[in-house]
Design a protein around this motif. Structure first.
Motif, PDB file in Angstrom:
ATOM      1  N   VAL A 160      11.021   2.814  -7.625  1.00  0.00           N
ATOM      2  CA  VAL A 160      10.850   4.219  -7.276  1.00  0.00           C
ATOM      3  C   VAL A 160      10.526   4.303  -5.793  1.00  0.00           C
ATOM      4  O   VAL A 160       9.613   3.631  -5.316  1.00  0.00           O
ATOM      5  CB  VAL A 160       9.718   4.861  -8.111  1.00  0.00           C
ATOM      6  CG1 VAL A 160       9.495   6.302  -7.695  1.00  0.00           C
ATOM      7  CG2 VAL A 160      10.020   4.759  -9.603  1.00  0.00           C
ATOM      8  N   ASP A 161      11.302   5.115  -5.073  1.00  0.00           N
ATOM      9  CA  ASP A 161      11.082   5.356  -3.652  1.00  0.00           C
ATOM     10  C   ASP A 161      10.785   6.848  -3.500  1.00  0.00           C
ATOM     11  O   ASP A 161      11.671   7.637  -3.179  1.00  0.00           O
ATOM     12  CB  ASP A 161      12.317   4.954  -2.848  1.00  0.00           C
ATOM     13  CG  ASP A 161      12.112   5.110  -1.354  1.00  0.00           C
ATOM     14  OD1 ASP A 161      10.951   5.222  -0.907  1.00  0.00           O
ATOM     15  OD2 ASP A 161      13.135   5.136  -0.637  1.00  0.00           O
ATOM     16  N   PRO A 162       9.528   7.236  -3.769  1.00  0.00           N
ATOM     17  CA  PRO A 162       9.212   8.671  -3.833  1.00  0.00           C
ATOM     18  C   PRO A 162       9.177   9.329  -2.459  1.00  0.00           C
ATOM     19  O   PRO A 162       8.745   8.722  -1.487  1.00  0.00           O
ATOM     20  CB  PRO A 162       7.817   8.683  -4.457  1.00  0.00           C
ATOM     21  CG  PRO A 162       7.217   7.394  -4.027  1.00  0.00           C
ATOM     22  CD  PRO A 162       8.363   6.397  -3.987  1.00  0.00           C
ATOM     23  N   PRO A 163       9.638  10.580  -2.395  1.00  0.00           N
ATOM     24  CA  PRO A 163       9.470  11.313  -1.131  1.00  0.00           C
ATOM     25  C   PRO A 163       7.988  11.653  -0.947  1.00  0.00           C
ATOM     26  O   PRO A 163       7.203  11.597  -1.906  1.00  0.00           O
ATOM     27  CB  PRO A 163      10.293  12.586  -1.343  1.00  0.00           C
ATOM     28  CG  PRO A 163      10.356  12.744  -2.822  1.00  0.00           C
ATOM     29  CD  PRO A 163      10.304  11.370  -3.414  1.00  0.00           C
ATOM     30  N   ASP A 164       7.623  11.984   0.265  1.00  0.00           N
ATOM     31  CA  ASP A 164       6.229  12.337   0.543  1.00  0.00           C
ATOM     32  C   ASP A 164       5.765  13.432  -0.406  1.00  0.00           C
ATOM     33  O   ASP A 164       6.452  14.424  -0.605  1.00  0.00           O
ATOM     34  CB  ASP A 164       6.072  12.816   1.989  1.00  0.00           C
ATOM     35  CG  ASP A 164       6.270  11.681   2.992  1.00  0.00           C
ATOM     36  OD1 ASP A 164       6.120  10.520   2.589  1.00  0.00           O
ATOM     37  OD2 ASP A 164       6.547  11.983   4.171  1.00  0.00           O
ATOM     38  N   GLY A 165       4.595  13.223  -0.989  1.00  0.00           N
ATOM     39  CA  GLY A 165       3.984  14.223  -1.847  1.00  0.00           C
ATOM     40  C   GLY A 165       4.296  14.110  -3.326  1.00  0.00           C
ATOM     41  O   GLY A 165       3.573  14.668  -4.138  1.00  0.00           O
ATOM     42  N   LEU A 166       5.340  13.374  -3.720  1.00  0.00           N
ATOM     43  CA  LEU A 166       5.699  13.307  -5.133  1.00  0.00           C
ATOM     44  C   LEU A 166       4.591  12.712  -5.991  1.00  0.00           C
ATOM     45  O   LEU A 166       4.266  13.211  -7.058  1.00  0.00           O
ATOM     46  CB  LEU A 166       6.995  12.510  -5.358  1.00  0.00           C
ATOM     47  CG  LEU A 166       7.443  12.404  -6.822  1.00  0.00           C
ATOM     48  CD1 LEU A 166       7.877  13.759  -7.337  1.00  0.00           C
ATOM     49  CD2 LEU A 166       8.547  11.390  -6.973  1.00  0.00           C
ATOM     50  N   LEU A 167       3.975  11.662  -5.508  1.00  0.00           N
ATOM     51  CA  LEU A 167       2.931  10.997  -6.299  1.00  0.00           C
ATOM     52  C   LEU A 167       1.559  11.616  -6.111  1.00  0.00           C
ATOM     53  O   LEU A 167       0.620  11.258  -6.820  1.00  0.00           O
ATOM     54  CB  LEU A 167       2.891   9.504  -5.968  1.00  0.00           C
ATOM     55  CG  LEU A 167       4.189   8.758  -6.217  1.00  0.00           C
ATOM     56  CD1 LEU A 167       4.046   7.287  -5.852  1.00  0.00           C
ATOM     57  CD2 LEU A 167       4.638   8.911  -7.651  1.00  0.00           C
TER      58      LEU A 167
END
Length: 169
Positions: A160-167
């Motif tokens: 998973v390479d989440p965009p800023d803020g997703l997690l």
């Protein structure tokens, strides 16, 4: 392993026709006249396709031999239409069955564990992975290549390479 190929959304008209939310890439094969589909719950089927008519509001209109009228069709609302995975065409390189993804370890690009995939939601905008984090939290991850660039079934993981803020939500 049973694969969901559709869900009966509602009755359509008075003749027993139903609107089916299709969840297969091959509706012309899965819902061809004479084809039998199993159901979940099992006591509502099996159902034999008499005919398909057309697409209406994004749903396929289907008549089953076992459904004679609107009352019978209404009783099937919410019924899942399933097929055995051994009769399913193989998925392409970038396609996966839900059961292949459930149970995979979700890790960040750095290798840091994120959690385990518990479920795949089929939402109108995109499929979404439900990942259970180490602390028991539920993390929703859109299942798109930009966010999940790698799925490695042999190693039992996906990246998973989440965009800023997703997690952080």
């Amino acid at each position: 392993m049973q694969l969901v190929v559709g869900r009966i959304a509602r009755a359509h008209g008075v003749g027993g026709e139903v609107a089916v939310e299709v969840r297969t890439d091959s509706p012309e094969l899965r819902f061809a006249p004479g084809t039998t589909v199993e159901t979940d719950p099992p006591e509502r089927g099996p159902l034999t396709v008499r005919r398909t008519r057309c697409w209406h509001s994004g749903r396929l209109l289907v008549c089953f031999d076992e459904v004679a009228d609107r009352t019978s069709a209404e009783l099937l609302r919410g019924t899942l239409l399933v097929a055995d995975s051994t009769t399913s065409p193989p998925a392409g390189d970038d396609e996966f069955w839900d059961h292949q993804l459930v149970g995979l370890a979700a890790v960040l690009g750095s290798g840091e564990p994120l959690g385990t995939v518990e479920e795949v939601l089929h939402l109108p905008a995109t499929d979404t992975l439900v990942v259970r984090g180490a602390a028991g939290e539920e993390i929703l991850v859109p299942f798109v290549r930009a966010i999940v660039p790698e799925v490695d079934l042999e190693r039992g993981r996906l990246v998973v390479d989440p965009p800023d803020g997703l997690l952080e939500l």
